[in-house]
Design an enzyme around this catalytic site. Structure first.
Site, short mmCIF file in Angstrom:
data_model
loop_
_atom_site.label_atom_id
_atom_site.label_comp_id
_atom_site.label_asym_id
_atom_site.label_seq_id
_atom_site.Cartn_x
_atom_site.Cartn_y
_atom_site.Cartn_z
N SER A 238 -2.76 1.71 -1.65
CA SER A 238 -4.18 1.59 -1.95
C SER A 238 -4.66 0.24 -1.45
O SER A 238 -3.85 -0.59 -1.01
CB SER A 238 -4.40 1.66 -3.46
OG SER A 238 -3.98 0.45 -4.05
N LYS A 239 -5.95 0.06 -1.51
CA LYS A 239 -6.53 -1.20 -1.00
C LYS A 239 -5.89 -2.40 -1.66
O LYS A 239 -5.94 -3.51 -1.15
CB LYS A 239 -8.03 -1.20 -1.24
CG LYS A 239 -8.74 -0.21 -0.36
CD LYS A 239 -10.20 -0.58 -0.15
CE LYS A 239 -10.88 0.34 0.83
NZ LYS A 239 -11.54 1.48 0.23
N ARG A 240 -5.32 -2.19 -2.84
CA ARG A 240 -4.73 -3.33 -3.55
C ARG A 240 -3.42 -3.81 -2.91
O ARG A 240 -3.09 -4.97 -3.00
CB ARG A 240 -4.49 -2.96 -5.02
CG ARG A 240 -5.39 -3.75 -5.94
CD ARG A 240 -5.35 -3.23 -7.35
NE ARG A 240 -6.08 -1.97 -7.44
CZ ARG A 240 -5.67 -0.92 -8.11
NH1 ARG A 240 -4.52 -0.95 -8.74
NH2 ARG A 240 -6.39 0.18 -8.13
N ASN A 241 -2.68 -2.89 -2.28
CA ASN A 241 -1.40 -3.36 -1.72
C ASN A 241 -1.31 -3.30 -0.19
O ASN A 241 -0.31 -3.73 0.38
CB ASN A 241 -0.22 -2.61 -2.36
CG ASN A 241 -0.38 -1.11 -2.30
OD1 ASN A 241 -1.12 -0.61 -1.45
ND2 ASN A 241 0.30 -0.39 -3.18
#
Ligand code: GLU
Length: 462
Positions: A238-241
């Protein structure tokens, strides 16, 4: 034998996700290796979240990366009549019924079930009431109350679902609009799809969709549920990782072929072979060999594969693809006297086009900054750099051999190490300690500019 037909069915609620590219790729490859067809269907029934912009982004990116469908993509938003007809067919067959339970009824039901320690689900209370259609009713599928559904998944083998675990899902909402599962099943049939390859997050939908197929008398489909794509933190990508959109990777200068290669290797391998182009995949890929466990999308793997794919490019193709990355830095690739030699010697300077373009800057533009650590380590002695400047000024025939000989003699005479002599020159020319062989680097700059740059560093130091 029936022609294999696969499809990629994105919901256009975001730009093309790297995990979506993987799903599309496996569908494409499976179709092509079976002389079949690869189709695209835009599942845009969620009008609140779907946009034409996302749809175009998905379609354009898929085509430009080479995953072109064999037929014009279809949009679910334009096919309502077809779904409604299918729902009517189910009503006629006696496999669906109208239900007038209100939101409150359903909530109460759920609450009571949870309190009794049961799985909350619609309990089928309207099934035998023989209700007529009204503004308050939804159409529900009468799911078999016993027995099981067995899905033979190409990756996971046999997956069993007890029908008692499945509630009677809604086919038409009270406003008459068809639900996601109905549209999905009808379209797979209408598009003559034979094989559904999609993410494992859809496994639990499969028995429900099979019940709809059965109610409509549709033929069985083949399924393959792909493992999740994870980030290096083992959480869903996801955009987080990680960067998740295909465009971000392209903007960084990863080759399409390397991106596809990396995605194909997510959960699939063949011996110790690493580098696969599309033709290899069509020949070698076997969906049955895909592992079940989530697969980690690791940027270092992409970097490595990109460097492998970059090295396979001809110099002309390399230059052509590098050009836009240099343009972004206001550099015209041809604005160099020895452009071919320069690009050829710098093509392994980084793993991506954007990195290579950055390392080319000193060859096109004046140096704005010197690497402070490099200066501290190698240019403590200004006098040595003065001497080197004088030495190089005396070289008459400016070619690699001559330059290397002069520098070597000097190094031996002065009993200095090679880096002690070479690095100060390198830093003068490029601002850093990285460059091709020093003789070559000096030739790339030419005598005048090389001497100028050494003078510049001397000025900078004083
Ligand atoms: N539209 C679904 C999604 O974007 C895919 C459904 C399917 O492949 O059956 O996740």
């Amino acid at each position: 034998m029936k022609q294999i037909v696969t499809r990629f069915a994105p919901s256009p609620t975001g730009t093309l996700h790297i995990g979506g590219v993987r799903t599309a790729l496996f569908n494409y490859v499976y179709a092509k290796q079976n002389q079949g067809k690869f189709l695209i269907r835009i599942e845009d029934t969620d009008i609140e979240r779907s946009t034409k912009e996302f749809e175009n982004n998905i379609l354009n990116n898929l085509s430009s990366i080479g995953l072109t469908p064999d037929e014009k993509p279809i949009n679910q938003s334009e096919r309502n009549d077809i779904y409604i007809k299918a729902a009517e067919k189910i009503i006629e067959s006696g496999n669906a019924y109208w239900c007038d339970c209100s939101q409150e009824d359903l909530e109460e039901m759920r609450k009571a079930q949870t309190e009794a320690g049961k799985k909350p689900m619609y309990d089928g209370r309207s099934r035998n009431l023989g209700l007529k259609r009204s503004e308050k009713t939804v159409l529900r599928l009468a799911t078999p109350e016993s027995g099981e559904i067995i899905v033979n998944d190409l990756i996971r083998g046999e997956i069993k679902f007890n029908n008692t675990e499945l509630d009677d899902l809604i086919l038409l909402r009270s406003d008459g609009s068809p639900t996601y599962h109905l549209c999905n099943v009808v379209d797979d049939y209408e598009q003559k799809v034979t094989t559904v390859i999609r993410g494992e997050d859809h496994i639990s939908n499969t028995p429900r969709q099979i019940h709809i197929q059965n109610a409509l008398g549709y033929p069985e489909l083949e399924y393959a549920h792909l493992p999740l794509v994870l980030g290096t933190d083992k959480k869903r990508l996801s955009k987080r990782n990680a960067a998740t959109s295909l465009e971000e990777y392209r903007d960084q200068g990863y080759l399409d072929s390397a991106i596809l290669n990396t995605l194909a290797r997510l959960g699939w391998s063949q011996g110790d072979k690493d580098v696969f182009y599309m033709d290899d995949l069509i020949k070698d890929f076997d969906i049955r060999d895909v592992q079940k466990a989530g697969a980690i999308f690791d940027i270092t793997k992409l970097d490595w594969l990109n460097s492998q794919h970059l090295s396979d490019l001809s110099l002309d193709s390399f230059k052509e693809q590098l050009e836009p990355f240099l343009q972004k830095l206001d550099i015209d690739i041809n604005d160099h006297e020895h452009v071919d030699l320069l690009i050829d010697s710098m093509r392994t300077s980084d793993n991506t086009f954007s990195g290579i373009a950055r390392s080319l800057v000193p060859y096109y533009k004046d140096i704005k900054e010197y690497d402070a650590k490099a200066l501290e380590k190698f240019v403590a002695d200004k006098n040595l750099l003065e001497e080197l400047k004088d030495l190089l000024s005396e070289v008459e025939d400016w070619n690699q051999d001559n330059i290397n000989d002069v520098l070597k003699d000097f190094q031996i005479k002065k009993e200095l190490s090679v880096p002690a002599v070479n690095q100060p020159i390198r830093i003068s020319l490029t601002g850093s300690t990285k460059s091709p062989g020093l003789g070559l680097t000096l030739c790339l700059f030419g005598k005048e500019k090389s001497i100028d740059r050494i003078s510049n560093l001397l000025n900078f130091l004083s």
